[in-house]
Design a protein around this motif. Structure first.
Motif, mmCIF file in Angstrom:
data_model
loop_
_atom_site.group_PDB
_atom_site.id
_atom_site.type_symbol
_atom_site.label_atom_id
_atom_site.label_comp_id
_atom_site.label_asym_id
_atom_site.label_seq_id
_atom_site.Cartn_x
_atom_site.Cartn_y
_atom_site.Cartn_z
ATOM 1 N N ALA A 55 98.618 4.380 68.446
ATOM 2 C CA ALA A 55 98.809 2.927 68.579
ATOM 3 C C ALA A 55 97.582 2.262 69.191
ATOM 4 N N HIS A 56 97.198 1.151 68.575
ATOM 5 C CA HIS A 56 96.068 0.390 69.127
ATOM 6 C C HIS A 56 96.538 -0.404 70.352
ATOM 7 N N ASN A 57 95.559 -0.724 71.214
ATOM 8 C CA ASN A 57 95.852 -1.463 72.451
ATOM 9 C C ASN A 57 96.482 -2.839 72.200
ATOM 10 N N TYR A 58 96.436 -3.349 70.964
ATOM 11 C CA TYR A 58 97.027 -4.664 70.663
ATOM 12 C C TYR A 58 98.486 -4.579 70.237
ATOM 13 N N MET A 59 99.058 -3.394 70.199
ATOM 14 C CA MET A 59 100.479 -3.308 69.846
ATOM 15 C C MET A 59 101.323 -3.946 70.948
ATOM 16 N N GLY A 72 94.912 3.528 72.442
ATOM 17 C CA GLY A 72 93.496 3.410 72.741
ATOM 18 C C GLY A 72 92.797 2.361 71.915
ATOM 19 N N ASP A 73 91.466 2.332 72.079
ATOM 20 C CA ASP A 73 90.644 1.427 71.273
ATOM 21 C C ASP A 73 90.323 2.126 69.943
ATOM 22 N N SER A 74 89.549 1.458 69.102
ATOM 23 C CA SER A 74 89.300 2.010 67.762
ATOM 24 C C SER A 74 88.611 3.367 67.835
ATOM 25 N N LEU A 75 87.692 3.516 68.781
ATOM 26 C CA LEU A 75 86.957 4.780 68.887
ATOM 27 C C LEU A 75 87.886 5.913 69.325
ATOM 28 N N THR A 161 81.866 1.321 66.818
ATOM 29 C CA THR A 161 82.970 0.489 67.309
ATOM 30 C C THR A 161 82.383 -0.389 68.409
ATOM 31 N N SER A 162 83.223 -1.225 68.996
ATOM 32 C CA SER A 162 82.687 -2.108 70.043
ATOM 33 C C SER A 162 82.316 -1.313 71.288
ATOM 34 N N SER A 163 82.822 -0.090 71.427
ATOM 35 C CA SER A 163 82.496 0.653 72.649
ATOM 36 C C SER A 163 81.223 1.481 72.518
ATOM 37 N N ALA A 233 85.793 -10.140 78.547
ATOM 38 C CA ALA A 233 85.803 -10.629 77.161
ATOM 39 C C ALA A 233 85.434 -9.510 76.195
ATOM 40 N N HIS A 234 86.001 -9.603 74.984
ATOM 41 C CA HIS A 234 85.693 -8.619 73.948
ATOM 42 C C HIS A 234 84.421 -9.045 73.221
ATOM 43 N N PRO A 235 83.538 -8.080 72.868
ATOM 44 C CA PRO A 235 82.277 -8.466 72.216
ATOM 45 C C PRO A 235 82.408 -8.990 70.793
ATOM 46 N N GLU A 236 83.621 -9.095 70.256
ATOM 47 C CA GLU A 236 83.800 -9.823 68.994
ATOM 48 C C GLU A 236 83.821 -11.335 69.240
ATOM 49 N N CYS A 237 83.808 -11.749 70.527
ATOM 50 C CA CYS A 237 83.754 -13.186 70.858
ATOM 51 C C CYS A 237 82.334 -13.711 70.633
ATOM 52 N N GLY A 249 83.387 -5.833 76.997
ATOM 53 C CA GLY A 249 83.561 -4.447 76.561
ATOM 54 C C GLY A 249 84.718 -4.331 75.593
ATOM 55 N N SER A 250 84.838 -3.134 75.019
ATOM 56 C CA SER A 250 85.921 -2.866 74.074
ATOM 57 C C SER A 250 87.265 -3.018 74.784
ATOM 58 N N THR A 251 88.342 -2.961 74.022
ATOM 59 C CA THR A 251 89.666 -3.090 74.648
ATOM 60 C C THR A 251 89.848 -1.996 75.712
ATOM 61 N N ALA A 252 89.414 -0.777 75.407
ATOM 62 C CA ALA A 252 89.569 0.316 76.385
ATOM 63 C C ALA A 252 88.691 0.064 77.618
HETATM 64 P P1 13P Z 1 88.484 -2.116 70.016
HETATM 65 O O1 13P Z 1 89.858 -1.708 70.407
HETATM 66 O O2 13P Z 1 87.737 -0.976 69.433
HETATM 67 O O3 13P Z 1 87.764 -2.791 71.135
HETATM 68 O O4 13P Z 1 88.620 -3.169 68.803
HETATM 69 C C1 13P Z 1 89.235 -4.380 68.893
HETATM 70 C C2 13P Z 1 89.780 -4.834 67.618
HETATM 71 O O5 13P Z 1 89.760 -5.988 67.317
HETATM 72 C C3 13P Z 1 90.392 -3.878 66.727
HETATM 73 O O6 13P Z 1 90.876 -4.506 65.643
#
Ligand code: 13P
Ligand code: SF4
Length: 344
Positions: A55-59, A72-75, A161-163, A233-237, A249-252
């Motif tokens: 499960a991703h951290n956004y669940m 966890g995060d994507s990595l 990945t972002s991490s 903040a997430h680096p996709e911002c 940093g990444s979600t993790a």
């Molecule tokens: P990370 O969990 O790798 O930081 O990615 C965030 C995200 O948007 C995944 O879709």
């Protein structure tokens, strides 16, 4: 199809009480009778089927804390998919994550509870676009964010990945002896990495529809309304948001920041379920919750996870030729930052 009795009986209430204890801070008591029968049925069925839920951290918290075997995060999810012993992987996340699991574990059954769970970044670029970019910039390696289709990964030299994005960019530039790389598809991630490295980056105009909605003015407003708040903040911002943050940093990495530093008050500038998940673990930390939901991640629900296990659908498959090429780019990423093995 096996059916499950999904009524909230005293037995289910007793069996799931410890799990409710984990989410009581963020899931109202009145909602638990709706979730609990699914939680119990999913946990029973996944054992019977030899399945693991990644499960991703956004669940949402009832998935993240109550049925996931690994979060966890994507990595971290990619690493876990590569090493799990389970016969079946249920990907509680979006489609590109399930494809990455299948690429890394081609002999396992990989299921996604809703195949419509896409991603605006993955939708922003095709394999043909990558071929055109390579023709426009001959000799430059292609660094591809994992938030892409298998076909796009197959056209790439390495994933990130972002991490690990900065480490991957620097590693491939060193190996190819170049001072520039192509980094796709997230323009903001690429711009944020470019500010931390001497390597020049050719970008693509893809954006995450959740993170692009944050602006610098939002961060200033959170600070005005919450004096002393720590902003992660997430680096996709956009870069202007990262400039206003205390940490990116990444979600993790954001979760680790909260665990290690225990700020009194924090705002996580990212998808909003993550704050609930972390708040459940750290009752001493106050969370300001900006609410930007990812419509794709939110397609994954307990009823869909249960149906996925009952029917063993929807199976994610990747064309073997594309998978083999994409695997090289994903595996290349997994070696970055790992110490080289000592010679025997
Ligand atoms: P990370 O969990 O790798 O930081 O990615 C965030 C995200 O948007 C995944 O879709
Ligand atoms: Fe894609 Fe953004 Fe949703 Fe992640 S949060 S899946 S990057 S749209």
């Amino acid at each position: 199809m096996q059916t499950a009795d999904l009524s909230y009986t005293p037995r289910i209430a007793r069996a799931t009480a410890p799990l409710y204890g984990k989410v009581a801070k963020v899931v109202p008591e009145i909602e638990w009778p709706v979730h609990a029968p699914y939680v119990e049925a999913i946990n029973r069925l996944k054992r019977e089927k030899g399945a693991v839920i990644l499960a991703h951290n956004y669940m949402t918290p009832e998935i993240y804390h109550c049925v996931a075997d690994f979060v966890g995060d994507s990595l971290a999810l990619a690493r876990e998919a590569a090493k799990t012993d389970a016969r079946v992987i249920v990907q509680a996340g979006v489609h590109f994550m399930a494809e990455t699991s299948k690429i890394l574990s081609p002999h396992k059954t990989v299921l996604i509870p809703d195949p419509q769970a896409g991603c605006s970044l993955a939708a922003s670029i095709t394999a043909g676009d990558v071929r055109r970019l390579k023709a426009e910039h001959p000799g430059l390696p292609v660094v591809t964010y994992v938030n892409t289709s298998a076909a796009v990964k197959a056209e790439s030299d390495v994933c990130c990945t972002s991490s690990n994005a900065k480490a991957v960019v620097e590693d491939i530039a060193r190996e190819w002896r170049v001072d520039s790389v192509i980094m796709i598809p997230d323009e903001y991630l690429a711009q944020n990495v470019a500010r931390q490295t001497a390597v020049k980056i050719v970008t693509w105009k893809g954006h995450c529809e959740v993170h692009e909605r944050f602006g610098a003015a939002d961060i200033r407003a959170y600070r005005d309304a919450n004096p002393g708040v720590v902003v992660l903040a997430h680096p996709e911002c956009p870069p202007a948001v990262i400039d206003e943050a205390d940490f990116a940093g990444s979600t993790a990495a954001m979760i680790s920041y909260v665990g290690d530093k225990r700020p009194k008050k924090v705002v996580m500038v990212t998808e909003c379920s993550m704050s609930d998940n972390v708040a459940a673990d750290y009752p001493d930390v106050e969370f300001v919750r900006p609410c930007n939901l990812c419509p794709h991640m939110k397609r994954i629900t307990l009823p869909k996870i249960l149906k996925s296990l009952q029917t063993m659908t929807v199976e994610v498959n990747v064309d073997p030729e594309i998978a083999a090429q994409a695997k090289a780019a994903v595996e290349r990423m997994l070696t970055v930052g790992k110490p080289a093995k000592a010679a025997a």
